[in-house]
Scaffold this motif. Structure first.
Motif, mmCIF file in Angstrom:
data_model
loop_
_atom_site.group_PDB
_atom_site.id
_atom_site.type_symbol
_atom_site.label_atom_id
_atom_site.label_comp_id
_atom_site.label_asym_id
_atom_site.label_seq_id
_atom_site.Cartn_x
_atom_site.Cartn_y
_atom_site.Cartn_z
ATOM 1 N N LEU A 107 0.925 -0.835 -0.336
ATOM 2 C CA LEU A 107 0.110 0.262 0.081
ATOM 3 C C LEU A 107 1.331 1.518 -0.286
ATOM 4 C CD1 LEU A 107 -2.871 1.165 0.151
ATOM 5 C CD2 LEU A 107 -3.053 1.073 2.385
ATOM 6 N N LEU A 108 2.315 1.513 0.756
ATOM 7 C CA LEU A 108 2.802 2.244 0.619
ATOM 8 C C LEU A 108 3.768 2.941 -0.683
ATOM 9 C CD1 LEU A 108 4.871 2.188 4.146
ATOM 10 C CD2 LEU A 108 3.014 3.684 3.097
ATOM 11 N N HIS A 109 3.813 1.310 -0.892
ATOM 12 C CA HIS A 109 4.854 1.611 -2.192
ATOM 13 C C HIS A 109 3.577 2.628 -3.665
ATOM 14 C CE1 HIS A 109 7.152 0.725 -5.318
ATOM 15 N NE2 HIS A 109 6.288 0.252 -6.219
ATOM 16 N N PHE A 110 2.419 1.644 -3.491
ATOM 17 C CA PHE A 110 1.626 2.127 -4.453
ATOM 18 C C PHE A 110 0.848 3.619 -3.660
ATOM 19 C CE2 PHE A 110 1.778 -2.405 -5.573
ATOM 20 C CZ PHE A 110 2.379 -2.229 -7.325
ATOM 21 N N ALA A 111 0.984 4.197 -2.920
ATOM 22 C CA ALA A 111 0.001 5.078 -2.486
ATOM 23 C C ALA A 111 -0.309 6.396 -3.675
ATOM 24 C CB ALA A 111 -0.247 5.790 -1.284
ATOM 25 N N THR A 112 -1.326 7.089 -3.454
ATOM 26 C CA THR A 112 -1.764 8.362 -4.217
ATOM 27 C C THR A 112 -2.156 9.464 -3.278
ATOM 28 O OG1 THR A 112 -3.787 7.439 -4.899
ATOM 29 C CG2 THR A 112 -1.610 6.462 -6.344
ATOM 30 N N GLU A 115 -4.206 9.742 2.310
ATOM 31 C CA GLU A 115 -5.110 9.129 3.430
ATOM 32 C C GLU A 115 -4.971 7.997 3.156
ATOM 33 O OE1 GLU A 115 -7.692 12.125 3.241
ATOM 34 O OE2 GLU A 115 -7.036 11.716 1.202
ATOM 35 N N GLU A 116 -4.155 7.133 1.959
ATOM 36 C CA GLU A 116 -3.732 5.686 1.426
ATOM 37 C C GLU A 116 -2.105 5.878 2.158
ATOM 38 O OE1 GLU A 116 -5.209 4.916 -3.356
ATOM 39 O OE2 GLU A 116 -3.200 5.367 -2.317
ATOM 40 N N MET A 117 -1.817 6.667 2.894
ATOM 41 C CA MET A 117 -0.456 6.731 3.518
ATOM 42 C C MET A 117 -1.059 6.938 5.303
ATOM 43 S SD MET A 117 2.040 7.461 1.743
ATOM 44 C CE MET A 117 3.754 7.973 2.572
ATOM 45 N N TYR A 118 -2.642 7.410 5.651
ATOM 46 C CA TYR A 118 -2.455 6.691 6.803
ATOM 47 C C TYR A 118 -2.970 5.215 6.992
ATOM 48 C CZ TYR A 118 -2.595 12.321 8.092
ATOM 49 O OH TYR A 118 -2.581 13.558 8.182
ATOM 50 N N ALA A 119 -3.807 4.676 5.854
ATOM 51 C CA ALA A 119 -4.031 3.608 6.445
ATOM 52 C C ALA A 119 -2.877 2.557 5.669
ATOM 53 C CB ALA A 119 -5.188 3.231 5.384
ATOM 54 N N ALA A 120 -2.202 2.911 5.606
ATOM 55 C CA ALA A 120 -0.705 1.464 5.570
ATOM 56 C C ALA A 120 0.166 1.720 6.886
ATOM 57 C CB ALA A 120 0.300 2.829 4.234
ATOM 58 N N ALA A 121 0.430 3.176 7.391
ATOM 59 C CA ALA A 121 0.923 3.640 8.537
ATOM 60 C C ALA A 121 -0.217 2.527 10.077
ATOM 61 C CB ALA A 121 0.477 4.580 8.758
ATOM 62 N N ILE A 122 -1.373 2.934 9.921
ATOM 63 C CA ILE A 122 -1.991 1.955 10.886
ATOM 64 C C ILE A 122 -2.021 0.319 10.460
ATOM 65 C CG2 ILE A 122 -4.617 1.359 10.922
ATOM 66 C CD1 ILE A 122 -5.376 4.600 10.218
ATOM 67 N N ILE A 123 -2.203 0.182 9.069
ATOM 68 C CA ILE A 123 -2.381 -1.715 9.119
ATOM 69 C C ILE A 123 -0.266 -1.676 9.795
ATOM 70 C CG2 ILE A 123 -1.922 -3.112 7.745
ATOM 71 C CD1 ILE A 123 -3.905 -2.192 5.127
#
Length: 498
Positions: A107-112, A115-123
């Protein structure tokens, strides 16, 4: 039949191999913890030479959240991890915990988006929490007392190696490619752990005695049954004694509360002093101090020094003991923070903030704070960073180890979140030198606490340690070295730990 004679190296080799495989999990934890430090300067714009080209950016507040968000979700993973580990076993738990990180790194590699960065940090945070309890429980339960201290200390080496790899990746490639490299770690971890046996004492607690016996044969050098029969019977006796205790197990009893209090306070002092709060923002802090090397490469050196500190800790445990190392490390961290703070107070403009893009100052003597940060990094990893995790695998009683180690790790990550999330406000409220002096004062208090309350546990069996916290007061803190015993050896008269 008589036991077959086996050399010492063959006896400890499988324990080392199990530790190496388990340490891949710790390396992945280290990668996830420091990953924000290579992302924030680029997306926030404090490193103008490495700006993100696809439009993804952070404000100061968003950077603060990304640097700390994972830590607030780690406690949830820790508590669930304790419950899962007790039910499915240490080995299966160490396999399952890798899947959240597989998802997060992709998810971090493909984040745009932010919100996606936050989601990856949470996971990532949930994944780190899941990883703690099986790792802590497993290594403490499979190792012989004579090498348990050294092998548990390698957990810090593995985590710091993860730091160093991410710092290096942040210097030679962009953060998206770094995330893709990190993605390979949980895959390798799963493959390695498939070859390990489960914890013998956990298998006995689940009435799987034949598997427990085979596990001991593997862990003691792939030996015949007769070589491990005595230790196997001791483990059975230990489990039967605990099972037959008339008093039903309670979390808040004497044998649990004492070690739980000590290790929890250790985590408090570790996260509220030294590098913990500054870690996500090291690149921009180095910019503010105007260090004479590229700040990104300075973080690589920091990672290598942390790795060196962990290795020195691992080597020194056998002849210094854990208590002396803790005192040396704590005193050194407090003095280093005090000196770095004084340098900022005397040489940097009043009120300067590392979060300002124009925070760079002409400072040809930036080599001095850089050396101070290097010493701080080494001393942090020499003692106060790895040793609370070592103590978790030793001083918590077996019947509560899964739950209490999960709770302790959860408290630790709440503290990490608090340290990282409050750094921005502390720096702007107290100034750069003020917040570092605050960390120095916490380190001084920690030294006093450890001096009076921290017992020595090196070269003691898990049973002796548990008996100490059940029957002894934690007042006297000096002990003499004793003969090495097998894990969980029963004795008519237990020697005091302190």
């Amino acid at each position: 039949m008589k036991a077959t004679k086996v050399g010492k190296f063959r006896t400890i080799l499988p324990q080392i191999l199990a530790c190496v495989a388990k340490n891949l999990i710790l390396m992945d934890i280290g990668m996830s913890i420091v990953f924000p430090s290579i992302v924030i300067p680029i997306l926030q714009g404090t490193d103008p030479e490495r700006r993100e080209r696809d439009g993804l950016t952070f404000t100061d507040v968003q950077a603060s959240w990304f640097g700390s968000l994972a830590f607030i979700f780690q406690p949830i993973g820790c508590i669930l991890s304790g419950w899962i580990t007790e039910r499915v076993g240490r080995k299966r738990a160490m396999i399952f915990v890798n899947f959240p990180h597989i998802i997060a790194w992709l998810l971090l590699h493909f984040a745009t988006s932010v919100e996606e960065m936050y989601a990856a940090a949470i996971i990532l945070g949930l994944g780190v929490g899941f990883m703690e309890t099986p790792v802590i429980s497993y290594i403490g339960e499979i190792c012989q007392p004579s090498i348990r201290g050294i092998l548990t200390a390698t957990t810090g080496v593995a985590a710091t190696l993860g730091y160093s790899i991410v710092y290096l990746l942040g210097s030679v490639t962009n953060w998206r490619n770094a995330a893709l490299v990190c993605f390979a770690t949980p895959i390798l971890t799963i493959l390695a752990i498939l070859f390990l046996p489960d914890s013998p004492i956990w298998l006995i607690s689940r009435h799987r005695e034949e598997e427990a016996l085979r596990s001991l044969q593997w862990l003691r050098g792939w030996v015949p049954r007769q070589n491990v029969q005595e230790e196997f019977q001791q483990l059975r006796k230990f489990h039967s004694t605990k099972k037959d205790e008339k008093q039903e197990y309670r979390l808040f009893n004497k044998s649990t509360l004492k070690p739980f209090f000590i290790v929890t306070m250790f985590f408090v002092f570790t996260q509220m002093s030294g590098l913990a709060g500054m870690r996500p923002y090291l690149v921009q802090i180095f910019h503010t101090y105007q260090v004479p090397v590229d700040p990104n490469w300075a973080t690589v050196i920091v990672g290598l020094l942390k790795l060196s500190g962990n290795i020195c800790c691992m080597i020194s445990i056998r002849f210094l003991g854990k208590r002396r190392i803790i005192l040396i490390s704590t005193a050194g961290v407090a003095i280093s923070c005090l000196s770095i703070g004084f340098y900022a107070f005397l040489n940097l403009p009043h009120g300067i903030s590392s979060f300002d893009q124009n925070s760079r100052v002409e400072n040809p003597q930036g080599i001095y704070p850089l050396i101070g940060f290097f010493i701080l990094s080494f001393l942090t990893s020499f003692g106060i960073a790895p040793l609370p995790w070592v103590l978790l695998s030793e001083i918590l009683p077996f019947r509560s180890r899964g739950l209490t180690s999960g709770i302790s790790a959860a408290i630790n990550y709440i503290l990490v979140f608090v340290a990282a999330k409050t750094y921005l406000n502390l720096e702007r409220g107290l100034s750069l030198h003020g917040v570092i002096w605050l960390y120095a004062s916490v380190g001084a208090i920690a030294f006093i606490f450890h001096f009076f309350l921290m017992p020595e546990t090196e070269d003691r069996s898990l049973e002796e340690i548990e008996q100490h916290f059940t029957t002894q007061k934690i007042t006297n803190i000096h002990i003499q070295k004793i003969t090495k015993y097998s894990t969980c050896t029963q004795k008519d008269e237990s020697l005091p730990l302190a």
